[in-house]
Design a protein around this motif. Structure first.
Motif, PDB file in Angstrom:
ATOM      1  N   LEU A 126      39.973 115.838  64.837  1.00 47.56           N
ATOM      2  CA  LEU A 126      38.717 115.087  64.740  1.00 47.56           C
ATOM      3  C   LEU A 126      38.944 113.609  64.424  1.00 47.56           C
ATOM      4  CD1 LEU A 126      36.452 117.636  62.830  1.00 47.56           C
ATOM      5  CD2 LEU A 126      36.267 116.932  65.234  1.00 47.56           C
ATOM      6  N   VAL A 127      40.030 113.301  63.740  1.00 49.03           N
ATOM      7  CA  VAL A 127      40.339 111.911  63.413  1.00 49.03           C
ATOM      8  C   VAL A 127      41.023 111.212  64.587  1.00 49.03           C
ATOM      9  CG1 VAL A 127      41.784 110.442  61.950  1.00 49.03           C
ATOM     10  CG2 VAL A 127      40.426 112.266  60.923  1.00 49.03           C
ATOM     11  N   LEU A 158      51.674  99.090  70.911  1.00 49.16           N
ATOM     12  CA  LEU A 158      50.504  98.539  70.211  1.00 49.16           C
ATOM     13  C   LEU A 158      49.437  99.602  69.972  1.00 49.16           C
ATOM     14  CD1 LEU A 158      50.088  95.073  71.956  1.00 49.16           C
ATOM     15  CD2 LEU A 158      50.702  95.499  69.572  1.00 49.16           C
ATOM     16  N   ILE A 159      49.163 100.418  70.972  1.00 52.41           N
ATOM     17  CA  ILE A 159      48.133 101.448  70.836  1.00 52.41           C
ATOM     18  C   ILE A 159      48.554 102.492  69.808  1.00 52.41           C
ATOM     19  CG2 ILE A 159      47.020 103.376  72.051  1.00 52.41           C
ATOM     20  CD1 ILE A 159      47.016 101.519  74.568  1.00 52.41           C
ATOM     21  N   THR A 160      49.791 102.975  69.898  1.00 51.81           N
ATOM     22  CA  THR A 160      50.271 103.999  68.960  1.00 51.81           C
ATOM     23  C   THR A 160      50.325 103.462  67.543  1.00 51.81           C
ATOM     24  OG1 THR A 160      51.570 104.999  70.734  1.00 51.81           O
ATOM     25  CG2 THR A 160      52.158 105.607  68.472  1.00 51.81           C
ATOM     26  N   LEU A 161      50.845 102.257  67.363  1.00 54.89           N
ATOM     27  CA  LEU A 161      50.899 101.656  66.033  1.00 54.89           C
ATOM     28  C   LEU A 161      49.488 101.507  65.450  1.00 54.89           C
ATOM     29  CD1 LEU A 161      52.573 100.326  63.775  1.00 54.89           C
ATOM     30  CD2 LEU A 161      52.283  98.161  64.989  1.00 54.89           C
ATOM     31  N   SER A 162      48.551 101.065  66.258  1.00 56.26           N
ATOM     32  CA  SER A 162      47.169 100.912  65.780  1.00 56.26           C
ATOM     33  C   SER A 162      46.593 102.250  65.335  1.00 56.26           C
ATOM     34  CB  SER A 162      46.285 100.331  66.888  1.00 56.26           C
ATOM     35  OG  SER A 162      46.753  99.075  67.291  1.00 56.26           O
ATOM     36  N   ILE A 163      46.791 103.276  66.137  1.00 58.49           N
ATOM     37  CA  ILE A 163      46.248 104.594  65.801  1.00 58.49           C
ATOM     38  C   ILE A 163      46.888 105.130  64.527  1.00 58.49           C
ATOM     39  CG2 ILE A 163      46.123 107.011  66.543  1.00 58.49           C
ATOM     40  CD1 ILE A 163      45.724 105.929  69.428  1.00 58.49           C
ATOM     41  N   VAL A 164      48.208 105.027  64.415  1.00 59.66           N
ATOM     42  CA  VAL A 164      48.900 105.549  63.231  1.00 59.66           C
ATOM     43  C   VAL A 164      48.416 104.841  61.967  1.00 59.66           C
ATOM     44  CG1 VAL A 164      51.138 105.666  62.069  1.00 59.66           C
ATOM     45  CG2 VAL A 164      50.937 106.376  64.459  1.00 59.66           C
ATOM     46  N   LEU A 165      48.335 103.521  61.999  1.00 59.80           N
ATOM     47  CA  LEU A 165      47.892 102.785  60.814  1.00 59.80           C
ATOM     48  C   LEU A 165      46.450 103.119  60.449  1.00 59.80           C
ATOM     49  CD1 LEU A 165      49.529  99.295  61.478  1.00 59.80           C
ATOM     50  CD2 LEU A 165      50.281 101.066  59.874  1.00 59.80           C
ATOM     51  N   LEU A 166      45.585 103.222  61.442  1.00 63.96           N
ATOM     52  CA  LEU A 166      44.191 103.580  61.165  1.00 63.96           C
ATOM     53  C   LEU A 166      44.072 104.996  60.603  1.00 63.96           C
ATOM     54  CD1 LEU A 166      42.478 102.016  64.306  1.00 63.96           C
ATOM     55  CD2 LEU A 166      42.119 101.328  61.925  1.00 63.96           C
ATOM     56  N   VAL A 167      44.866 105.921  61.126  1.00 63.74           N
ATOM     57  CA  VAL A 167      44.819 107.299  60.631  1.00 63.74           C
ATOM     58  C   VAL A 167      45.312 107.367  59.197  1.00 63.74           C
ATOM     59  CG1 VAL A 167      45.872 109.588  60.873  1.00 63.74           C
ATOM     60  CG2 VAL A 167      44.954 108.437  62.879  1.00 63.74           C
ATOM     61  N   VAL A 168      46.484 106.801  58.936  1.00 62.93           N
ATOM     62  CA  VAL A 168      47.116 106.947  57.626  1.00 62.93           C
ATOM     63  C   VAL A 168      46.362 106.198  56.533  1.00 62.93           C
ATOM     64  CG1 VAL A 168      49.199 106.421  56.293  1.00 62.93           C
ATOM     65  CG2 VAL A 168      49.398 107.405  58.578  1.00 62.93           C
ATOM     66  N   LEU A 170      43.180 104.564  56.726  1.00 62.53           N
ATOM     67  CA  LEU A 170      41.726 104.462  56.693  1.00 62.53           C
ATOM     68  C   LEU A 170      41.038 105.803  56.940  1.00 62.53           C
ATOM     69  CD1 LEU A 170      39.268 102.576  56.449  1.00 62.53           C
ATOM     70  CD2 LEU A 170      39.464 102.152  58.899  1.00 62.53           C
ATOM     71  N   PHE A 171      41.233 106.366  58.107  1.00 66.21           N
ATOM     72  CA  PHE A 171      40.409 107.512  58.503  1.00 66.21           C
ATOM     73  C   PHE A 171      40.840 108.846  57.906  1.00 66.21           C
ATOM     74  CE2 PHE A 171      39.432 104.405  61.846  1.00 66.21           C
ATOM     75  CZ  PHE A 171      38.058 104.334  61.644  1.00 66.21           C
ATOM     76  N   MET A 172      42.138 109.114  57.744  1.00 66.13           N
ATOM     77  CA  MET A 172      42.532 110.403  57.184  1.00 66.13           C
ATOM     78  C   MET A 172      42.109 110.548  55.720  1.00 66.13           C
ATOM     79  SD  MET A 172      43.570 113.337  58.013  1.00 66.13           S
ATOM     80  CE  MET A 172      44.426 113.175  59.552  1.00 66.13           C
ATOM     81  N   PRO A 173      42.288 109.530  54.872  1.00 70.36           N
ATOM     82  CA  PRO A 173      41.765 109.676  53.507  1.00 70.36           C
ATOM     83  C   PRO A 173      40.251 109.899  53.469  1.00 70.36           C
ATOM     84  CG  PRO A 173      43.346 107.883  53.584  1.00 70.36           C
ATOM     85  CD  PRO A 173      43.097 108.303  55.011  1.00 70.36           C
ATOM     86  N   MET A 174      39.506 109.201  54.351  1.00 71.34           N
ATOM     87  CA  MET A 174      38.052 109.401  54.381  1.00 71.34           C
ATOM     88  C   MET A 174      37.712 110.806  54.871  1.00 71.34           C
ATOM     89  SD  MET A 174      36.665 105.630  55.713  1.00 71.34           S
ATOM     90  CE  MET A 174      36.155 106.349  57.213  1.00 71.34           C
ATOM     91  N   ALA A 175      38.390 111.267  55.917  1.00 71.93           N
ATOM     92  CA  ALA A 175      38.114 112.604  56.461  1.00 71.93           C
ATOM     93  C   ALA A 175      38.475 113.686  55.453  1.00 71.93           C
ATOM     94  CB  ALA A 175      38.878 112.803  57.765  1.00 71.93           C
ATOM     95  N   THR A 176      39.565 113.488  54.724  1.00 69.03           N
ATOM     96  CA  THR A 176      39.972 114.475  53.730  1.00 69.03           C
ATOM     97  C   THR A 176      38.915 114.606  52.638  1.00 69.03           C
ATOM     98  OG1 THR A 176      42.275 113.967  54.172  1.00 69.03           O
ATOM     99  CG2 THR A 176      41.807 115.119  52.139  1.00 69.03           C
ATOM    100  N   ARG A 177      38.361 113.470  52.195  1.00 71.26           N
ATOM    101  CA  ARG A 177      37.286 113.532  51.193  1.00 71.26           C
ATOM    102  C   ARG A 177      36.026 114.158  51.781  1.00 71.26           C
ATOM    103  NH1 ARG A 177      39.582 108.549  49.811  1.00 71.26           N
ATOM    104  NH2 ARG A 177      38.073 107.387  51.053  1.00 71.26           N
TER     105      ARG A 177
END
Length: 192
Positions: A126-127, A158-168, A170-177
């Motif tokens: 989902l993330v 660039l695309i992979t780096l952007s996705i990894v940084l956003l997941v780790v 920003l979005f994964m901590p928010m999704a986990t909560r």
């Protein structure tokens, strides 16, 4: 895991701080983070803050390059002194957990064990799915303006780096909560 393996090891530290001591704890936290960052093998730290009535929960996730380097930090005199200094501010002491995989993403504040892998996979999907659709579109103007960046290797980096940084970060901590109740539903033992 052997000491010679260069695999990231994670220390998860949980502190419950009485609400009236949060400002003093925050100042202490800045000092211990700065001290830990000077240790050999230290790769970074993330802090997740949450509040419950009368108490603030701080979950610190420290990453080290090797298990021995992590053990050196845990057993260091500097850390012992800093923990002794903060103990009076804590409600339930210094709670440590060493994780040698990425399951710490999925361990909500009150959970003792990671949720089932199928639930971890669902949240990860989902993330990552929306990001994998959106991030390439966001980079398109740069790829059109500077064709070299639009090449196969540079654009994927660039695309992979952007996705990894956003997941780790920003979005994964928010999704986990957000999915914490579903990831680790309360059992009868947890209810008052």
């Amino acid at each position: 895991m052997s000491e010679t393996q260069a695999e990231t090891v994670t220390l998860v530290v949980r502190h419950q701080v009485r609400s009236n001591h949060v400002p003093r704890y925050e100042a202490w936290l800045r000092r211990i983070i700065a001290t830990a960052s000077q240790c050999p093998g230290h790769l970074g730290v993330d802090v997740v803050r949450s509040r419950q009535p009368g108490v603030a929960q701080f979950t610190c996730v420290l990453r080290f390059a090797r298990l021995q380097q992590l053990q050196n930090w845990i057993e260091s005199e500097q850390r012992r002194q800093l923990i002794a200094e903060v103990e009076p501010l804590l409600r339930s002491g210094d709670q440590l957990e060493i994780a040698q995989d990425k399951a710490f993403w999925f361990v909500p504040d009150s959970a003792q064990a990671p949720p089932p892998r199928w639930k971890q996979s669902c949240v990860t999907f989902l993330v990552i799915l929306p990001l994998s659709l959106l991030v390439p579109l966001l980079w398109q103007p740069l790829f059109q303006r500077i064709p070299w960046f639009g090449g196969y290797l540079p654009s994927n980096v660039l695309i992979t780096l952007s996705i990894v940084l956003l997941v780790v970060y920003l979005f994964m901590p928010m999704a986990t909560r957000l999915f914490a109740a579903w990831l680790s539903p309360a059992t009868d033992e947890d209810l008052p």
